[in-house]
Design a protein around this motif. Structure first.
Motif, PDB file in Angstrom:
ATOM      1  N   ASN A  40     117.549  25.142  99.950  1.00  0.00           N
ATOM      2  CA  ASN A  40     118.399  23.962 100.157  1.00  0.00           C
ATOM      3  C   ASN A  40     118.085  23.225 101.459  1.00  0.00           C
ATOM      4  O   ASN A  40     118.858  22.372 101.897  1.00  0.00           O
ATOM      5  CB  ASN A  40     119.885  24.367 100.158  1.00  0.00           C
ATOM      6  N   VAL A  41     116.958  23.563 102.072  1.00  0.00           N
ATOM      7  CA  VAL A  41     116.568  22.969 103.356  1.00  0.00           C
ATOM      8  C   VAL A  41     115.339  22.082 103.182  1.00  0.00           C
ATOM      9  O   VAL A  41     114.391  22.450 102.479  1.00  0.00           O
ATOM     10  CB  VAL A  41     116.250  24.068 104.393  1.00  0.00           C
ATOM     11  N   VAL A  42     115.367  20.910 103.820  1.00  0.00           N
ATOM     12  CA  VAL A  42     114.187  20.040 103.884  1.00  0.00           C
ATOM     13  C   VAL A  42     113.950  19.678 105.348  1.00  0.00           C
ATOM     14  O   VAL A  42     114.836  19.138 106.016  1.00  0.00           O
ATOM     15  CB  VAL A  42     114.360  18.746 103.058  1.00  0.00           C
ATOM     16  N   ILE A  43     112.768  20.001 105.846  1.00  0.00           N
ATOM     17  CA  ILE A  43     112.371  19.624 107.206  1.00  0.00           C
ATOM     18  C   ILE A  43     111.535  18.354 107.129  1.00  0.00           C
ATOM     19  O   ILE A  43     110.600  18.271 106.326  1.00  0.00           O
ATOM     20  CB  ILE A  43     111.560  20.753 107.881  1.00  0.00           C
ATOM     21  N   ILE A  44     111.875  17.370 107.949  1.00  0.00           N
ATOM     22  CA  ILE A  44     111.159  16.089 107.944  1.00  0.00           C
ATOM     23  C   ILE A  44     110.659  15.777 109.357  1.00  0.00           C
ATOM     24  O   ILE A  44     111.443  15.786 110.307  1.00  0.00           O
ATOM     25  CB  ILE A  44     112.074  14.944 107.447  1.00  0.00           C
ATOM     26  N   GLY A  45     109.360  15.522 109.478  1.00  0.00           N
ATOM     27  CA  GLY A  45     108.782  15.095 110.749  1.00  0.00           C
ATOM     28  C   GLY A  45     108.106  16.183 111.558  1.00  0.00           C
ATOM     29  O   GLY A  45     107.703  15.949 112.697  1.00  0.00           O
ATOM     30  N   ALA A  46     107.964  17.387 110.981  1.00  0.00           N
ATOM     31  CA  ALA A  46     107.392  18.515 111.734  1.00  0.00           C
ATOM     32  C   ALA A  46     105.958  18.219 112.173  1.00  0.00           C
ATOM     33  O   ALA A  46     105.148  17.701 111.406  1.00  0.00           O
ATOM     34  CB  ALA A  46     107.428  19.779 110.878  1.00  0.00           C
ATOM     35  N   ARG A  47     105.677  18.553 113.424  1.00  0.00           N
ATOM     36  CA  ARG A  47     104.311  18.420 113.948  1.00  0.00           C
ATOM     37  C   ARG A  47     104.032  19.394 115.078  1.00  0.00           C
ATOM     38  O   ARG A  47     102.988  19.331 115.721  1.00  0.00           O
ATOM     39  CB  ARG A  47     104.047  16.974 114.412  1.00  0.00           C
ATOM     40  N   GLU A  50     120.102  17.546  93.240  1.00  0.00           N
ATOM     41  CA  GLU A  50     120.222  18.384  92.038  1.00  0.00           C
ATOM     42  C   GLU A  50     120.620  19.826  92.345  1.00  0.00           C
ATOM     43  O   GLU A  50     120.966  20.576  91.443  1.00  0.00           O
ATOM     44  CB  GLU A  50     118.912  18.352  91.234  1.00  0.00           C
ATOM     45  N   ARG A  51     120.614  20.217  93.625  1.00  0.00           N
ATOM     46  CA  ARG A  51     120.884  21.630  93.916  1.00  0.00           C
ATOM     47  C   ARG A  51     121.987  21.871  94.948  1.00  0.00           C
ATOM     48  O   ARG A  51     122.304  23.021  95.240  1.00  0.00           O
ATOM     49  CB  ARG A  51     119.591  22.321  94.362  1.00  0.00           C
ATOM     50  N   THR A  52     122.555  20.795  95.555  1.00  0.00           N
ATOM     51  CA  THR A  52     123.555  20.994  96.604  1.00  0.00           C
ATOM     52  C   THR A  52     124.856  20.258  96.293  1.00  0.00           C
ATOM     53  O   THR A  52     124.889  19.332  95.495  1.00  0.00           O
ATOM     54  CB  THR A  52     123.027  20.500  97.967  1.00  0.00           C
ATOM     55  N   ASP A  53     125.936  20.697  96.965  1.00  0.00           N
ATOM     56  CA  ASP A  53     127.237  20.023  96.817  1.00  0.00           C
ATOM     57  C   ASP A  53     127.677  19.343  98.109  1.00  0.00           C
ATOM     58  O   ASP A  53     128.808  18.896  98.247  1.00  0.00           O
ATOM     59  CB  ASP A  53     128.305  21.004  96.327  1.00  0.00           C
ATOM     60  N   GLU A 105     112.798   9.500  99.044  1.00  0.00           N
ATOM     61  CA  GLU A 105     113.109   9.540  97.604  1.00  0.00           C
ATOM     62  C   GLU A 105     113.040  10.969  97.085  1.00  0.00           C
ATOM     63  O   GLU A 105     113.926  11.445  96.362  1.00  0.00           O
ATOM     64  CB  GLU A 105     112.127   8.657  96.818  1.00  0.00           C
ATOM     65  N   GLU A 106     111.967  11.672  97.452  1.00  0.00           N
ATOM     66  CA  GLU A 106     111.791  13.057  96.994  1.00  0.00           C
ATOM     67  C   GLU A 106     112.856  13.976  97.604  1.00  0.00           C
ATOM     68  O   GLU A 106     113.406  14.845  96.911  1.00  0.00           O
ATOM     69  CB  GLU A 106     110.396  13.561  97.364  1.00  0.00           C
ATOM     70  N   THR A 107     113.142  13.793  98.884  1.00  0.00           N
ATOM     71  CA  THR A 107     114.147  14.621  99.565  1.00  0.00           C
ATOM     72  C   THR A 107     115.517  14.449  98.922  1.00  0.00           C
ATOM     73  O   THR A 107     116.217  15.436  98.638  1.00  0.00           O
ATOM     74  CB  THR A 107     114.219  14.238 101.064  1.00  0.00           C
ATOM     75  N   ILE A 108     115.911  13.218  98.691  1.00  0.00           N
ATOM     76  CA  ILE A 108     117.221  12.929  98.104  1.00  0.00           C
ATOM     77  C   ILE A 108     117.317  13.504  96.692  1.00  0.00           C
ATOM     78  O   ILE A 108     118.317  14.150  96.343  1.00  0.00           O
ATOM     79  CB  ILE A 108     117.489  11.404  98.115  1.00  0.00           C
ATOM     80  N   ALA A 109     116.283  13.300  95.888  1.00  0.00           N
ATOM     81  CA  ALA A 109     116.289  13.827  94.518  1.00  0.00           C
ATOM     82  C   ALA A 109     116.344  15.351  94.523  1.00  0.00           C
ATOM     83  O   ALA A 109     117.084  15.972  93.743  1.00  0.00           O
ATOM     84  CB  ALA A 109     115.042  13.347  93.768  1.00  0.00           C
ATOM     85  N   TYR A 110     115.586  15.957  95.409  1.00  0.00           N
ATOM     86  CA  TYR A 110     115.518  17.422  95.513  1.00  0.00           C
ATOM     87  C   TYR A 110     116.877  18.012  95.889  1.00  0.00           C
ATOM     88  O   TYR A 110     117.347  18.970  95.274  1.00  0.00           O
ATOM     89  CB  TYR A 110     114.468  17.780  96.566  1.00  0.00           C
TER      90      TYR A 110
END
Length: 298
Positions: free
Chosen positions: A167-174, A215-218, A207-212
């Motif tokens: 249920n985690v999405v990391i954005i911007g990792a470098r 469908e799996r979180t509340d 778009e991908e993060t929001i869709a992902y």
């Protein structure tokens, strides 16, 4: 939500550089309440949770800095956030270093079966006492929230984990340490590094993060570290990493989250006015909050 509750967490115990404890004040000075006033029916500023100016204490067994005090202050933050969510208000937490997320997620996640987390950050914050090069707890909050790390931190609030890796999405990792890379591979956490953002574009990433997550979180918590942005746009952070997300890409990300209406709590962390240029980073934080909460150009 119709009501917004702002909580300041002026904590700098999770790392060594002073100044980030003034982050909540800098964000307020950048007129956060005025900026958001038209977007909510009611805004309450609950002030700052007192942290004080303690000496650095290194836990002899784990070698973690300020372990017991961070645990104690995180418990207080979790309790305050729990009350805010309980009364149907949107919790917005102003940091402080990123160790505050330990308390934030402990307070928020008890209200959701499957809380999602967007970790908008140059770093993974997935270290443990064993993998951390520094012993700084601000590099560990996501691992702790996944139930990985020192028991005092993982069991905060009396339950663990606070969030599931799927249920985690990391954005911007470098900037990821070796132990963090291993943990990402083991747990299957979804990560969009700067490579993906450059290659796909921020619109596709969001778009991908929001869709992902839809469908799996509340519910979805946004944990936004200002060092996720490029230091040219957000210079006032303790651990800047060049080649980051641009100011405009970040606005697009927040605007898309506003349109999707999936964010149920948020924190903006690591604003350090001592390292800033005329409060630029705090002003950027406030502008991004405007976009997140539905501010429109037209």
């Amino acid at each position: 939500m119709k009501k917004l509750s702002i909580i300041g967490m002026p904590m700098d115990l999770g790392q060594l550089r002073r100044g980030v404890d003034m982050g909540p004040s800098a964000i307020r000075y950048a007129e956060v309440v005025d900026r958001l006033r038209g977007l909510f029916e009611e805004i309450e500023d609950l002030g700052d949770i007192p942290v004080g100016r303690p000496e650095v204490v290194i836990d002899q067994q784990s070698k973690l800095r300020n372990l017991e005090l961070i645990t104690k202050k995180s418990e207080i933050l979790a309790t305050e956030i729990d009350k805010v969510v309980e009364k149907g208000s949107f919790p917005l937490i102003l940091g402080g270093d990123h160790s505050i997320a330990i308390g934030t997620l402990a307070g928020v996640s008890r209200h959701y079966e499957n809380l999602g987390v967007i970790w908008y950050d140059a770093h993974g914050d997935l270290n443990t006492a064993e993998t951390s090069p520094t012993g700084n707890i601000h590099g560990m909050p996501l691992a702790v929230s996944l139930g990985i790390g020192h028991k005092l931190l993982t069991e905060l609030g009396g339950y663990s984990p606070k969030v599931k890796p799927e249920n985690v999405v990391i954005i911007g990792a470098r900037a990821l340490d070796d132990g963090e890379k291993e943990l990402i591979k083991e747990t299957g956490i979804k990560v969009y590094t700067m490579h993906e953002i450059d290659r796909m574009g921020m619109a596709k990433v969001m778009e991908e993060t929001i869709a992902y997550l839809k469908e799996r979180t509340d519910g979805v918590h946004l944990s936004l570290d200002l060092d996720g942005l490029d230091p040219l746009d957000a210079p006032g952070v303790g651990t800047p990493v060049i080649g980051g997300i641009t100011y405009r890409e970040s606005h697009l990300a927040m605007e898309m989250l506003a349109e999707a209406e999936i964010i149920t709590s948020a924190e903006f962390v690591e604003v350090n006015p001592i390292l800033d240029e005329k409060n630029k980073t705090a002003r950027v934080a406030v502008e991004l909050m405007g976009s997140l909460f539905g501010e429109n150009l037209l």
